[in-house]
Design a protein around this motif. Structure first.
Motif, short mmCIF file in Angstrom:
data_model
loop_
_atom_site.label_atom_id
_atom_site.label_comp_id
_atom_site.label_asym_id
_atom_site.label_seq_id
_atom_site.Cartn_x
_atom_site.Cartn_y
_atom_site.Cartn_z
N LYS A 1 0.72 -1.32 -0.54
CA LYS A 1 -0.28 0.25 0.04
C LYS A 1 0.78 1.30 -0.04
N VAL A 2 0.48 2.47 -0.46
CA VAL A 2 1.45 3.40 -0.69
C VAL A 2 0.45 4.32 0.90
N ARG A 3 1.83 4.82 1.15
CA ARG A 3 0.60 5.24 2.34
C ARG A 3 0.99 7.09 2.31
N ASN A 4 1.81 7.17 1.31
CA ASN A 4 2.26 9.22 0.99
C ASN A 4 3.56 9.24 -0.08
N LEU A 5 3.07 9.86 -1.20
CA LEU A 5 3.60 10.53 -1.91
C LEU A 5 4.76 11.33 -1.77
N ILE A 6 5.79 11.48 -1.79
CA ILE A 6 6.71 12.40 -1.99
C ILE A 6 7.53 13.05 -3.41
N LEU A 7 7.50 14.09 -3.10
CA LEU A 7 8.25 14.96 -4.50
C LEU A 7 9.45 14.40 -4.56
N GLU A 8 10.54 13.59 -5.83
CA GLU A 8 11.69 13.31 -5.81
C GLU A 8 12.84 14.90 -4.99
N PRO A 9 12.49 15.37 -5.65
CA PRO A 9 13.47 16.43 -5.75
C PRO A 9 13.47 16.75 -4.30
N ILE A 10 12.43 17.24 -3.22
CA ILE A 10 11.88 17.35 -1.88
C ILE A 10 13.15 15.95 -1.53
N ALA A 11 13.01 14.96 -1.91
CA ALA A 11 13.70 13.38 -0.91
C ALA A 11 14.84 13.94 -1.18
N SER A 12 15.43 14.05 -2.52
CA SER A 12 16.51 13.80 -3.13
C SER A 12 17.60 14.70 -1.72
N ALA A 13 16.52 16.62 -1.82
CA ALA A 13 17.60 17.82 -0.66
C ALA A 13 17.62 17.44 0.31
N GLU A 14 16.77 15.92 1.21
CA GLU A 14 16.20 15.89 2.42
C GLU A 14 18.08 15.00 2.71
N ALA A 15 18.19 14.23 1.90
CA ALA A 15 19.54 13.60 2.14
C ALA A 15 21.15 13.91 1.70
N VAL A 16 20.68 15.12 0.51
CA VAL A 16 22.10 15.85 0.49
C VAL A 16 22.96 16.96 1.20
N VAL A 17 21.34 17.88 0.82
CA VAL A 17 22.06 18.93 0.98
C VAL A 17 21.44 19.56 3.06
N ASN A 18 21.29 19.94 4.10
CA ASN A 18 21.73 20.06 5.36
C ASN A 18 20.46 21.63 5.51
N ALA A 19 20.61 21.78 6.46
CA ALA A 19 19.85 22.50 7.07
C ALA A 19 19.81 24.15 7.03
N SER A 20 21.75 24.18 6.84
CA SER A 20 22.26 25.56 6.88
C SER A 20 22.61 25.28 5.28
N GLU A 21 22.48 25.10 4.70
CA GLU A 21 22.77 24.78 3.18
C GLU A 21 20.99 26.15 2.41
#
Length: 448
Positions: free
Chosen positions: A179-199
């Motif tokens: 089942k799909v719990r939620n859809l997440i836009l891929e650019p948002i997901a990618s940014a969460e992995a490689v960009v930190n809060a200060s950037e």
């Protein structure tokens, strides 16, 4: 308390990757396992063939289940494709009374209210991203919580997707028994992995160069300001090499990944690559300079499109943290140098290891897995915010899954027995009525 398990599926054009993650004792996200398979039925981020895509998803899920011992039930799924659209919208709500102190619930109510926005036919809202708030006419407020006011307004970036594509993604996942719990836009997901809060606070542009699409996400003041999906990426480069060098696609892909460079000036003319010929024919010779020239031409087109997105939103002077490259295309030689040359903005290749705890393998830290790992990180954030007391776990240990299945079967059997027990008295009554009616009929025949 048992730790929360999160599952994310990155449905890409070239690969489908499934990640299972959680948090360690220190609260740091960890990746428990990954499974991947060749993506069939997906073109430029859009599911074209539901059945083929579901088979690919199932293979990746089975692999990660074998590696981790967990049985996957629900997933967060990444969504992309060139049908993604940004809508700038302003909404407002009236608060209870004058001087009312704005609470988190008020802010959430305003955000939720934007989901009722009337869209074009065939569109559906994926994310509502607040840009700024206005309290009683006082604007440019990042966080209104704690302020007194009677009217709360907000400027929003509403991200929409195509209904048909969303339904195709959901159906392909459901056909793989999840089942799909939620859809997440891929650019948002990618940014969460490689960009930190200060950037994100300073201003940064994420550029994820995948197989079918290049995803762009611009952050400033810690807020997602703009997203875009460019329908050119790694596969276009492979096709160019295939046509330019008159070779087959698998050879073109191998050339790109092993010898590819984004700058023709850095390649030497006298360095030659020999491609085996067909059925004993002479090998085909390709110079490194020719190969680099083909790659550079297409990469310039992609980076020009990225620069257009940055300039169209007037952020070229505001990206203090520069450009962060991710995705499989980011690993090509001289990609950073070409990006900096065209845009005039500092660039780097982003890898996910800074955001993860536990054992980190080299495969997981590859930029091509930024989206999949980002889905886990974004999923963990969503689960923390939501009330999950009534929700089923996204994955359970194999033994627990067997017990649950047995319990389901026993419940079904019990219900079936009860139903049969209810049927029997009515059947007996019917039989008794028929018998007595026949007896009465024969008695009547006898008297005549």
């Amino acid at each position: 308390m048992e730790r929360e398990i999160v599952v994310g599926i990155d449905i890409g054009t070239t690969k489908i990757a499934v990640f299972i993650g959680s948090k360690d004792e220190q609260g740091k996200p960890i990746i428990l396992g990954m499974g991947k398979s060749e993506s069939i039925g997906v073109d430029r981020g859009i599911v074209r063939n539901i059945e083929q895509t579901s088979i690919s998803i199932k293979k990746a899920i089975e692999e990660v289940e074998q590696k981790t011992g967990y049985v996957v039930k629900e997933v967060f799924v990444g969504i992309a494709g060139n049908q993604i659209r940004n809508i700038q919208h302003r909404g407002n709500i009236m608060l209870e009374s004058k001087g009312h102190i704005i609470r988190e619930a008020d802010k959430e109510r305003l955000i939720k209210d934007q989901e009722n926005l009337v869209l074009q036919p065939g569109e559906k809202i994926i994310h509502v991203v607040p840009q700024s708030f206005i309290v009683d006419g006082d604007g440019d407020i990042i966080n209104p919580i704690g302020m007194p006011g009677s009217c709360l307004e907000g400027n929003f970036n509403i991200i929409t997707g195509n209904v048909s594509n969303i339904e195709n993604i959901i159906r392909s996942v459901e056909m793989a028994n999840c089942k799909v719990r939620n859809l997440i836009l891929e650019p948002i997901a990618s940014a969460e992995a490689v960009v930190n809060a200060s950037e994100k606070e300073a201003g940064v542009c994420l550029v994820d160069i995948g197989g079918g699409t290049t995803d762009v996400a611009i952050f400033h003041d810690g807020i997602l300001r703009h997203t875009a999906v460019i329908p050119l990426a790694g596969n276009a480069i492979t096709d160019d090499i295939k046509e330019g060098c008159s070779i087959i696609k698998t050879q073109a892909e191998a050339l790109k990944t092993r010898f590819g460079s984004c700058l023709a000036a850095s390649a030497k003319e006298d360095e030659i690559i020999a491609i085996p010929g067909f059925r004993g024919r002479d090998p085909r010779e390709i110079s490194m300079k020719t190969l680099a020239g083909i790659i550079q031409a297409r990469m310039e087109m992609i980076i020009d499109q990225v620069l257009f997105e940055i300039k169209s939103k007037k952020y070229e002077k505001k990206l203090i943290a520069g450009i962060v490259l991710s995705g499989g295309g980011a690993k090509m030689r001289d990609c950073v140098q070409l990006t900096e040359f065209i845009t005039g903005i500092e660039a780097r290749v982003g890898t996910p290891q800074d955001h993860l705890g536990g054992t980190i393998t080299e495969e997981i830290t590859h930029p091509m897995h930024a989206t999949g790992i980002g889905l886990i990180l974004e999923g963990l954030k969503k689960i923390e915010k939501e009330d999950n007391s009534n929700k089923t776990p996204m994955a359970t240990k194999f033994n627990e899954a067997i017990v649950e299945k047995e319990e389901e079967i026993s419940v079904e059997e019990e219900a079936s027995k009860e139903q049969n027990a209810k049927k029997k008295p009515s059947e007996n009554k019917t039989k008794g009525f028929i018998v007595s009616w026949l007896e009465g009929l024969f008695k009547d025949d006898g008297t005549e």
